[in-house]
Design a protein around this motif. Structure first.
Motif, PDB file in Angstrom:
ATOM      1  N   UNK A 191       0.806  -1.225  -0.051  1.00  0.00           N
ATOM      2  CA  UNK A 191       0.009   0.036  -0.001  1.00  0.00           C
ATOM      3  C   UNK A 191       0.875   1.240  -0.105  1.00  0.00           C
ATOM      4  N   UNK A 192       0.091   2.187  -0.275  1.00  0.00           N
ATOM      5  CA  UNK A 192       0.919   3.668  -0.280  1.00  0.00           C
ATOM      6  C   UNK A 192       1.152   4.045   1.139  1.00  0.00           C
ATOM      7  N   UNK A 193       2.289   4.436   1.516  1.00  0.00           N
ATOM      8  CA  UNK A 193       2.560   4.841   2.936  1.00  0.00           C
ATOM      9  C   UNK A 193       2.348   6.238   3.283  1.00  0.00           C
ATOM     10  N   UNK A 194       1.226   6.333   4.172  1.00  0.00           N
ATOM     11  CA  UNK A 194       0.809   7.696   4.408  1.00  0.00           C
ATOM     12  C   UNK A 194       0.685   8.162   5.903  1.00  0.00           C
ATOM     13  N   UNK A 195       0.597   9.084   6.410  1.00  0.00           N
ATOM     14  CA  UNK A 195       0.491   9.384   7.839  1.00  0.00           C
ATOM     15  C   UNK A 195      -0.485   8.400   8.681  1.00  0.00           C
ATOM     16  N   UNK A 196      -1.526   8.357   8.119  1.00  0.00           N
ATOM     17  CA  UNK A 196      -2.660   7.500   8.699  1.00  0.00           C
ATOM     18  C   UNK A 196      -2.006   6.146   8.913  1.00  0.00           C
ATOM     19  N   UNK A 197      -1.457   5.567   8.091  1.00  0.00           N
ATOM     20  CA  UNK A 197      -0.946   4.168   8.197  1.00  0.00           C
ATOM     21  C   UNK A 197       0.332   4.290   9.087  1.00  0.00           C
ATOM     22  N   UNK A 198       1.127   5.207   8.971  1.00  0.00           N
ATOM     23  CA  UNK A 198       2.433   5.370   9.968  1.00  0.00           C
ATOM     24  C   UNK A 198       1.768   5.334  11.537  1.00  0.00           C
ATOM     25  N   UNK A 199       0.644   6.253  11.716  1.00  0.00           N
ATOM     26  CA  UNK A 199       0.186   6.318  12.965  1.00  0.00           C
ATOM     27  C   UNK A 199      -0.131   4.965  13.470  1.00  0.00           C
ATOM     28  N   UNK A 200      -1.127   4.373  12.544  1.00  0.00           N
ATOM     29  CA  UNK A 200      -1.763   3.168  13.130  1.00  0.00           C
ATOM     30  C   UNK A 200      -0.585   2.180  13.524  1.00  0.00           C
ATOM     31  N   UNK A 201       0.289   1.984  12.693  1.00  0.00           N
ATOM     32  CA  UNK A 201       1.481   1.234  13.086  1.00  0.00           C
ATOM     33  C   UNK A 201       2.233   1.362  14.247  1.00  0.00           C
ATOM     34  N   UNK A 202       2.241   2.708  14.537  1.00  0.00           N
ATOM     35  CA  UNK A 202       2.890   3.320  15.882  1.00  0.00           C
ATOM     36  C   UNK A 202       2.104   3.069  17.063  1.00  0.00           C
ATOM     37  N   UNK A 203       0.876   3.492  16.949  1.00  0.00           N
ATOM     38  CA  UNK A 203      -0.009   3.346  18.065  1.00  0.00           C
ATOM     39  C   UNK A 203      -0.440   1.820  18.360  1.00  0.00           C
ATOM     40  N   UNK A 204      -0.814   1.095  17.288  1.00  0.00           N
ATOM     41  CA  UNK A 204      -1.347  -0.217  17.629  1.00  0.00           C
ATOM     42  C   UNK A 204      -0.641  -1.434  17.581  1.00  0.00           C
TER      43      UNK A 204
END
Length: 645
Positions: free
Chosen positions: A604-617
């Protein structure tokens, strides 16, 4: 070596046809070399300042993504200018063998970075790889060298008849030399190239930069050809949409570039799965391949609004108010416009073409493995050698280093195709026993019957197919009670105890059993699980162990990061590397608890939403397990990651 001048001429013909656009994109190389030549003064009074200025116009040839070769050298020069001055004197001394010069240069930088690591754990790598060294050499001696890039060599060299060898720099030079020899005989090409070079450009009298540029152009052609093969197996609407995006006037008078088109296609294919609240339609929007069928979905999608995310403490995390992730709304509008404009019926790929594409895509070898797994060719060869030598291999490592991913593809590479027909995958756990693995009695009706276990039946199949290799993959191998699961098979799995001559009679079975010589066992073991005891020593003696490390410094991973074209992603990757240094230095944790790269691997495209999901969850819960008594440190790192975005 059978060099195809015909193929080279074909590439040059396409290069000339697209010369204007190529020149707009690639002229910076000639400008960068000229700027270096004008500003390089080896005996200048402020060496660090001169070094930085001389390479200032490298564009994307040096510091890019997580790789910072020039940044390391400039910092080094500010600390020890005379040392770095001496390293460049040695590198640029053409009277000495090139191999020695490169080795001495890299060793000098290695020594400095080793000292820096003792002062600051965030220092991770020198980044002085073959590509960076080739840039330094080419900028100084453009009449003698080429800027090396492995991906270009891998794609282009075989197509023009250059044999790939372990000496990559020599192979790359042979490839570019072959192109140059054909190019200099093309008077039209030479005239076109030299006419574009104004006073700000290196004049390239030997046409080496031109040859290198043609090689990169050929790489782009091959990349587009490979992409076309992949698209051939997809519905025709995908190819039609791609062609529509590539129309020259589509984007302010120019077509969308290759990377943008690739991202947009992937977004239409699967981006809808990330929506909050969940989108209930088919996440592959290409299934809505008519304007009438897509309009209702488009209306539903554009009505979805983002909610503010909360972290696990309930604290609000500020996010963008865009209705849908990243550039997705724009892609939706483009796809709607495409479907509306398309007045020709969709062409369907023939069954024969689809079957051919599927068959070709299933082929798997060493090169495919290295494309998908972030390991070097030497790493792959070591893995294969150990597996063949011991017949039993355990891949161990921290969470997220891709153990399962690598195990399956290691098997595919030896089978020769992406097929599970000769692979069995099981997972050990506390309740897994001999009856599951070898054989045992199971309830049936009012009594019991003897049932074959997974490994027993697998070995029987392998024995009936001695010409081919079979692979038994065990996930979480150290979670099971090894002696209970293997029983007498602990002896039979040894590499020198295979075959009929070592057959044993199992309880309640008349036919002797043995482990065939064509059976290979690959186990996976997580080094960061406190709930598991050390692996059984009897099993340890029978297996070779290979530790997979996080691949954040791997050249292929850095190329992957670059393709995502996201500055925040670059920063996050650098932070994870620093976090891993802190984890490795923690006496209660260590290197076995580092965070692996697979958390950040996605089509998938890497965007801020995905990065935050990875970091937080994903990352934060893992850190909470690691530092269960140090919530402040967990919060500190969480904040660092969020602030970086």
């Amino acid at each position: 070596m059978n060099i195809s001048n015909t193929k080279i001429k074909e590439i040059i013909g396409l290069y000339k046809a697209d010369f204007e656009d190529i020149d707009n994109d690639e002229r910076y190389k000639w400008i960068a070399v000229k700027h270096f030549q004008d500003n390089w003064i080896i005996d200048g009074p402020n060496f660090a300042e001169m070094l930085e200025e001389a390479f200032a116009k490298h564009h994307n040839l040096l510091d890019i993504g997580v790789a910072r070769p020039l940044g390391v050298l400039v910092f080094f020069a500010k600390r020890e200018p005379e040392t770095v001055r001496g390293l460049f004197r040695g590198l640029y001394d053409e009277s000495q063998p090139l191999e020695n010069r490169i080795s001495d240069f890299m060793s000098g930088v290695d020594l400095f970075v080793s000292k820096m690591k003792q002062e600051d754990a965030s220092w991770k790598s020198t980044f002085q790889d073959q590509h960076a060294i080739s840039v330094y050499l080419t900028f100084k001696y453009p009449e003698n060298y080429y800027i090396y890039k492995y991906s270009v060599m891998k794609a282009v060299a075989p197509t023009i008849g250059i044999e790939m060898t372990s000496d990559r720099l020599t192979t790359y030079r042979q490839m570019c030399d072959a192109i140059r020899e054909v190019a200099v005989d093309d008077e039209e090409l030479i005239s076109m190239s030299h006419n574009r070079l104004d006073n700000d450009c290196y004049q390239d009298p030997n046409n080496r930069l031109l040859a290198m540029d043609i090689a990169y152009f050929a790489y782009r052609l091959q990349r587009e050809k490979d992409e076309a093969h992949r698209l051939a197996a997809k519905p025709a609407v995908v190819t039609d949409f791609k062609k529509w995006l590539e129309v020259p006037t589509r984007k302010n008078g120019r077509p969308y570039d290759y990377k943008t088109v690739k991202v947009y296609l992937k977004q239409i294919e699967n981006e809808a799965k990330k929506l909050i609240p969940a989108y209930e339609g088919n996440i592959n929007l290409f299934t809505y391949d008519t304007y009438a069928s897509f309009v209702p979905q488009f209306e539903r999608l554009t009505q979805i609004t983002d909610d503010a995310l909360r972290d696990t403490t309930g604290q609000l995390i500020d996010i963008s108010n865009t209705p849908i992730n990243g550039a997705f709304p724009k892609v939706l509008r483009l796809y709607e416009q495409f479907l509306k404009e398309r007045d020709m019926p969709m062409q369907v790929i023939s069954k024969e073409a689809a079957a051919s594409a599927t068959s070709s895509s299933n082929l798997y070898d060493r090169e495919k493995f290295l494309e998908e797994v972030f390991l070097t060719a030497d790493d792959y060869d070591s893995l294969i050698n150990q597996l063949i030598r011991k017949k039993n291999l355990i891949l161990q490592g921290a969470p997220g280093v891709g153990k399962t991913f690598a195990a399956k593809r290691l098997a595919y590479s030896l089978i020769g195709e992406r097929s599970s027909d000769r692979i069995c995958f099981v997972q050990f756990h506390q309740s897994y026993g001999y009856e599951d693995f070898v054989m045992g009695y199971r309830p049936k009706d009012s009594g019991f019957e003897l049932k074959d276990g997974s490994f027993y039946s697998f070995c029987k199949k392998a024995a009936s197919d001695p010409e081919n290799d079979w692979f038994f993959i065990i996930d979480e191998i150290n979670r099971g009670n090894i002696s209970k699961i293997f029983g007498e098979l602990l002896m039979l799995i040894e590499s020198d105890k295979r075959g009929k001559s070592y057959a044993v009679r199992l309880q309640d079975v008349e036919e002797p059993f043995y482990v065939p010589e064509n059976v290979y066992i690959i186990g996976m073991m997580n080094t960061a699980d406190r709930s598991i005891a050390l692996i059984d020593y009897a099993l340890r003696r029978r297996f070779a162990f290979y530790t997979l490390e996080p691949a954040f410094e791997n050249e292929s991973f850095r190329d992957y990061v670059e393709t995502k074209n996201n500055d925040e992603f670059n920063v996050i990757i650098e932070l994870v590397s620093k976090l891993n240094d802190e984890i490795a230095a923690d006496p209660l944790l260590g290197a076995g608890y580092k965070i692996g790269h697979s958390y950040f691997c996605t089509d998938d495209q890497i965007d801020n939403r995905l990065l935050k999901d990875i970091i937080l969850y994903e990352i934060k819960p893992l850190l909470s397990e690691y530092w269960v008594d140090n919530a402040e440190k967990v919060q500190e790192w969480t904040v660092k990651f969020l602030e970086a975005m």
